[in-house]
Enzyme design. Structure first.
Site, short mmCIF file in Angstrom:
data_model
loop_
_atom_site.label_atom_id
_atom_site.label_comp_id
_atom_site.label_asym_id
_atom_site.label_seq_id
_atom_site.Cartn_x
_atom_site.Cartn_y
_atom_site.Cartn_z
N GLY B 40 20.17 33.44 39.71
CA GLY B 40 21.63 33.28 39.81
C GLY B 40 21.98 32.32 40.93
O GLY B 40 21.34 32.32 41.98
N HIS B 266 42.24 44.38 36.53
CA HIS B 266 43.26 43.60 37.21
C HIS B 266 44.56 43.67 36.42
O HIS B 266 44.56 43.44 35.22
CB HIS B 266 42.77 42.16 37.33
CG HIS B 266 43.48 41.38 38.38
ND1 HIS B 266 44.80 41.05 38.27
CD2 HIS B 266 43.07 40.88 39.57
CE1 HIS B 266 45.16 40.38 39.36
NE2 HIS B 266 44.13 40.26 40.15
N ARG B 337 45.90 47.16 42.82
CA ARG B 337 45.55 46.79 41.45
C ARG B 337 45.35 47.99 40.52
O ARG B 337 45.86 48.01 39.41
CB ARG B 337 44.27 45.96 41.47
CG ARG B 337 44.47 44.59 42.08
CD ARG B 337 43.18 43.84 42.19
NE ARG B 337 43.42 42.52 42.76
CZ ARG B 337 42.47 41.63 43.04
NH1 ARG B 337 41.22 41.92 42.79
NH2 ARG B 337 42.78 40.47 43.55
N GLU B 453 27.84 40.41 43.66
CA GLU B 453 28.41 41.40 42.74
C GLU B 453 27.32 42.21 42.05
O GLU B 453 27.57 43.31 41.55
CB GLU B 453 29.29 40.70 41.68
CG GLU B 453 30.20 41.65 40.90
CD GLU B 453 31.09 40.96 39.87
OE1 GLU B 453 31.25 39.73 39.93
OE2 GLU B 453 31.63 41.66 39.00
#
Lengths: 249, 666, 233
Positions: B40, B266, B337, B453
């Protein structure tokens, strides 16, 4: 909507390719262009054909993966958008749409509509960075003020997404807008100054080596650039290169 | 199994310094003998690869995109937090730490979060030195903006493209090392498996996506920075290629998956418009500063709007339900959120949704336009009662603040948000869960690290805005380079890891078999056909609100669908060429297993916290209710072929520096 | 890459030479036009003698000689560089688009500079053959002004454009060539500034305007001469 598609199909890098006709029904005007291709691919898969291969990833106009030369223009007829942001309401029922890969010697076709843009990576590797180690032990971020005007111009140049539309639209397949955007970003910031000369010399040299054409200032790149990178950057790079050529030892 | 989070001794603020001073180092000569694989090239991966190469390790970096610059970190809009206190508003490392812990609803590890806050300031210094063009003020110094839910201005930004600028900074650092030959970059390569030799991660099996060749790569340590798994929902704001496969393969090889059910949804995304939809687009959270969220008060009106017989602008003020302002008078439209998302769902489920599908609410700028217009008219000495003039002036102000977002909205929907309210609906955005890691970012498999993440470490049950970029770069630039050396110091005499061992043979064979199985499958349905169904189950039963019944149903539905997938999926083309359908098939196969585990995790966590809302655990007013007594732990799961029967390993969370409180926005 | 190569062979350097020679040729055009406009003077005011004396000055003065050699070199470099660049640019896209719509993003003359330049080059050859060669090597009549022998380029010029059989054709060729030159200049003038990096948001609009005016006025005045001679004189 019903559409006639003429799509470039090419099995692999060394295979020869050709335009192939497809018909697609039930296209909704609210679809994005790539979603239309998704639907086409579903259709092809269900018929046992191979789906059309194209590059795409974020589908929100920022990663720069999607390309496609649509009806004679990179990223299609819209302005300031990438292909993934192009919606089918830009077309009419019964339209014929030509879909081709970005064409340039430096962008060889991988398969169908997918091209290899690693030439851009190699140009960045030749100098598109500031040589600072990532230790975190640099000076405080606010120790060097930067004129807002320059910081903003550097940002505008830095918004390039590396999609290659500039190359695709240029009649000479020139990468000057891409290269100059990176050169400009650093030439406008104090952090870029120490290596400014080497940077521009090396990046231009790499650009030439990759087989891109020259800039003839037609301005096509600026018009087609999804991020509106200005032609001014090319002039700035010309200036930087001239300065570097004349004053380097 | 017992988990050791390896949190260093000492007071919170000294832990990291103490740790850095006591880890083992690898000498420059020995670093040249050591190989590291980074999977990544987003913020975490690119920054880690660049930093490790600079230090002298031989790095191989892998990305499935055609260039490392295209990793999905590039799409982050808002900004990056750092406790610089340039605005002199009382910010400090502790405050950033506290806000992040509290924002995460007290489900993150104190020591990790404190370290994150501590190194945040270095990130800004580093990025500026690399030529990242952050926004500046006229004096030439860096500008800041405020972000959701905190009381200081600590967010650094570059217009709405902060992620792009930071990623390009990391990409340029990476490019510099590629040019030096210290990083070998493998574009268009997908990691297919981790290879474990003698209990340690010693390499990966990767597939060259252009030729289809399956390759072996060995190293002394493997870093996974492969991002989040929001695409398990099919529709999300993630890139099309974002996937869980790298992390999942690690999980299958023994790494624990932590808090997989913690998903951030979101609230302000553009709603789904049809079945063909491939992805959802986020509209910046900043819109909620001026936009008012509402649905019609009467169901008949909502129905008329859905049928196209009524326009929202025809509804009078008293016929509208500004439900956030009604339910949360203190925070109104600016609630966090998770709260805003759930409230929208609640209204739509009750039948008040406003677009064709009934899955949308209005975000209305009319009153902001009027307010700003009046202000301008007053300032310019013009007639404040001239409605036309006021609206014209107001539109100008709104355009200067949100012009680019309004334009983006119009491009996608063909609606003009200056004239008619925007329609929005929540969408999956970020996954707080991920591979379990200790303080050193190492998973429970020695030599296997997870960053960004892809790990679970810093955001607890809910991530605050502008914190994802901070974590990615902190992990890659400033944490891993220290902690990985501690492990690698034991490998200086190991020598190059051979790729002809039986472990590599075995791993490669498994990969080949799986590919063969998929390509040779005699099914009739496309990969997307299954992915969409999986997404729907996840969204409906493991989405914004979850309950025991739904989760149990989801587990069995997913298991059944997975079985059907393996029988019925059709992958056209061959394995020895560029074949995006095959790539998708491999990824979706892993999503099927992950989805089931997420449901299992959500089922076991019988409390509501952050992004995880269990309908059984709420207050009388319908608000989320945490259960600190029973659930103050990290759920780490050990792999089981039947994910719903995975073994749960708990890491108890100890809070010694903050007091656990209930979040209230009333 | 060495710095020397950098100033001669890189794509950017070739553009510098293109721009510098082009701008120099623009200067030449101004000088050439100023001289030729004397052809528009009325005959009774001594236009013939004035023009022929000027022509003699232009072919004999040492400073002018140096300038004229510079002009030849510029033309040569501009042409050779143009050819090299065009070849390179064609190689940069071996596979053409099946369907291309360049008109959507750029002006046609900016894309056809090579073609326009070729037409101009052909014109230059014709033009040199018609006047310059005769002026240097004859055949051309001579006569005396104040004891000084001058070649009668004036009469030769007037006769060429008024010739009963070839005059009209020549006039048309000249006018068309000047239109072509105009399109070449409208793009070339501002493009040269960009290529040299002489670009500033504040001054570029001025350069653009001057370039446009230059590209229209200079060829228009040049074209006026054969039109005047053929149709009016």
């Amino acid at each position: 909507m019903k559409l006639n598609l003429k799509i470039w199909r090419q099995k692999g890098p060394n295979a020869s390719g050709k335009m192939v006709d497809y018909q697609i029904d039930e296209v909704s005007p609210d679809m994005s262009f790539l979603e239309m291709l998704d639907v086409l691919n579903e259709q092809l898969i269900s018929k046992g054909d191979e789906p059309v291969v194209f590059d795409h990833d974020c589908r929100e106009g920022i990663c720069g993966a999607c390309s496609l030369h649509i009806n004679g223009e990179p990223h299609g007829p819209g302005r300031g958008i990438t292909t993934c942001q192009l919606h089918m309401r830009s077309f009419k029922d019964g339209d014929t749409i030509y879909i081709e890969p970005f064409r340039a010697k430096a962008f060889p076709v991988v398969k169908d509509l997918m091209v290899d843009r690693s030439a851009f990576d190699r140009i960045i590797q030749s100098g598109g960075y500031v040589s600072v180690n990532t230790s975190g032990n640099t000076i405080d971020a606010n120790a060097t003020p930067v004129r807002k005007e320059n910081a903003d111009a550097a940002f505008d140049a830095a918004t390039c997404i590396g999609c290659g539309a500039c190359v695709a639209s240029c009649k000479n397949a020139s990468a000057m807008l891409f290269v100059s955007a990176k050169v400009s970003q650093f030439s406008l910031l104090p952090q870029g100054q120490p290596e400014a000369k080497e940077r521009v010399m090396n990046m231009v040299s790499q650009m030439d080596e990759e087989g891109f054409g020259n800039c003839t200032n037609t301005g096509a790149c600026e018009v087609e650039c999804p991020k509106g990178i200005s032609l001014e950057n090319i002039a700035r790079m010309n200036r930087e290169y001239l300065k570097a050529s004349l004053t380097s030892k | 199994m017992k988990l050791d989070s390896k949190i260093p001794e000492g007071p919170l603020k000294d832990k990291w310094t103490y740790h850095k001073n006591n880890v083992n180092l690898v000498s420059p000569a020995n670093k040249r003998q050591i190989d590291v694989i980074v999977v990544g090239t987003g913020l975490a991966g690119a920054s880690a690869a660049a930093s490790l190469a600079e230090m002298g390790y031989n790095v191989s970096a892998f990305c499935f995109q055609d260039s490392p610059r295209r990793a999905h970190s590039i799409a982050a809009q808002g900004g990056i937090n750092a406790a610089k206190n340039y605005q002199n508003d009382g910010d400090s490392t502790y405050r950033l730490f506290y806000d992040t812990i509290k924002g995460g609803d007290y489900r993150a590890r104190e020591a990790n979060v404190y370290r994150l806050a501590e190194v945040s300031a270095n990130i800004i210094d580093q990025c500026v030195a690399q030529g990242v063009p952050f926004a500046r003020e006229y004096g030439g110094l860096l500008d800041n903006r405020s972000f959701g839910g905190v009381q200081v201005s600590r967010t650094f930004y570059a217009k709405g493209q902060t992620g792009q600028q930071l990623l390009l900074g990391a990409y340029s650092a990476l490019s510099r090392q590629i040019a030096k030959g210290k990083v070998k970059m493998y574009n268009r390569h997908e990691m297919m498996d981790v290879v474990i030799v003698d209990g340690k991660a010693r390499g990966i099996i990767a597939r060259n996506l252009v030729t289809g060749e399956v390759e072996r790569h060995s190293a002394h340590a493997v870093v996974l920075a492969s991002g989040g798994y929001g695409n398990v929902f099919f529709l999300s704001t993630n890139a099309m290629g974002s996937n869980v496969s790298a992390a999942w393969k690690a999980h299958k090889r023994g790494a624990l998956m932590a808090n997989p059910c913690f998903t951030q949804i979101h609230p302000t995304c553009i709603p789904v418009s049809g079945d063909y939809q491939s992805k959802l687009t986020l509209m910046s959270e900043s819109l909620r500063n001026d936009g008012r969220i509402w649905v019609p008060k009467k169901k008949e009106d909502a129905e008329a709007i859905r049928a196209g017989k009524l326009k929202p602008t025809q509804l009078a003020e008293e016929e509208r339900d500004y439900y956030l302002e009604r339910r949360y008078p203190a925070f109104g439209n600016l609630v966090p959120r998770d709260v805003a998302s759930r409230a929208a769902k609640e209204r739509c489920d009750a039948g008040f949704g406003v677009n064709k599908t009934g899955q949308a609410v209005y975000l209305d700028f009319a009153s902001a336009i009027e307010r700003y217009g009046k202000e301008q008219a007053h300032m310019k000495g013009l007639n404040e009662n001239d409605k036309e003039l006021v609206i014209k002036l107001g539109k100008e102000v709104v355009a200067s603040k949100y012009g680019n977002l309004f334009q983006m909205y119009e491009k996608i929907t063909d609606d003009n948000p200056y004239e008619t309210p925007m329609m929005i609906y929540p969408a999956v955005h970020y996954t707080m869960g991920g591979l379990w890691v200790d303080y050193n970012l190492m998973t429970n498999v020695p030599g296997l690290y997870a960053a960004g993440e892809a790990n679970f470490s810093d955001h607890g049950a809910n991530r605050l805005g502008a914190s994802a970029l901070m974590q990615g770069l902190a992990d890659g630039y400033f944490v891993l380079p220290y902690t990985i050396g501690d492990y690698l110091s034991g490998d200086i005499r190991t020598g190059k890891i051979p790729t002809d061992s039986k472990e590599f043979d075995q791993a490669e064979k498994e990969v080949q078999d799986r590919i063969k199985k998929l390509v040779g499958n005699k099914g009739t349905k496309s990969v997307d056909h299954f992915h969409k169904q999986l997404g729907l189950i996840m969204w409906n039963k493991c989405g914004m609100a979850r309950n025991e019944k739904g989760l149990k149903e989801a587990i069995s539905e997913i298991a059944a669908l997975r079985e059907e997938f393996w029988k019925e999926v059709k992958v056209p083309g061959s394995a020895n060429e560029m074949n995006p359908e095959l790539e998708k098939a491999c990824r979706v196969a892993d999503f099927f297993e992950l989805g089931e585990l997420m449901c299992k995790d959500a089922l076991e966590r019988k409390e509501s916290c952050g992004g995880h809302f269990r309908e059984e655990s709420k207050t009388e007013e319908g608000e989320a209710m945490r259960d600190d007594e029973n659930f103050t732990f990290v759920s780490a799961w050990a792999y089981n072929e039947k994910p719903s029967e995975s073994e749960l390993v708990k890491e108890e969370l100890k809070f010694e520096n903050v007091e656990l409180k209930t979040r209230s926005y009333k | 890459m060495s710095q020397v190569a950098g100033l001669f062979n890189s794509s950017l350097a070739r553009k510098y030479w293109m721009a510098l020679t082009g701008l120099f040729l623009c200067l030449f055009l101004v000088g050439h036009l100023a001289g030729n406009l004397q052809l528009l003077l009325p005959l009774e005011d001594g236009a013939k003698d004035q023009f022929n004396l000027y022509a003699k000055f232009m072919t004999t003065n040492p400073v002018v000689k140096i300038l004229s050699y510079l002009t030849y070199i510029s033309i040569l470099l501009h042409v050779v560089d143009g050819i090299v660049l065009t070849i390179r640019n064609r190689k940069a896209r071996p596979q053409k688009y099946a369907y291309n719509k360049p008109g959507a993003n750029s002006a046609w003359n900016s894309r056809f500079m090579g073609f326009l330049g070729t037409v101009i080059l052909v014109f230059i050859v014709l033009h040199l053959n018609a006047f310059w060669a005769k002026m240097h090597w004859g055949p051309i009549d001579t006569y005396m002004i104040d004891g000084e022998e001058v070649k009668d380029l004036y009469t030769l010029t007037i006769a060429s454009f008024q010739d009963a059989s070839a005059g009209l054709g020549m006039t048309i060729v000249y006018v068309i060539s000047m239109i072509v030159l105009g399109f070449h200049l409208v793009h070339g003038f501002q493009s040269a500034f960009r290529s040299m990096g002489w670009n500033h948001p504040k001054y570029m609009p001025i350069v653009m305007t001057v370039g446009k005016l230059f590209g229209i006025i200079i060829p228009a005045l040049f074209a006026l001469i054969p039109i005047y001679i053929h149709f009016i004189l």
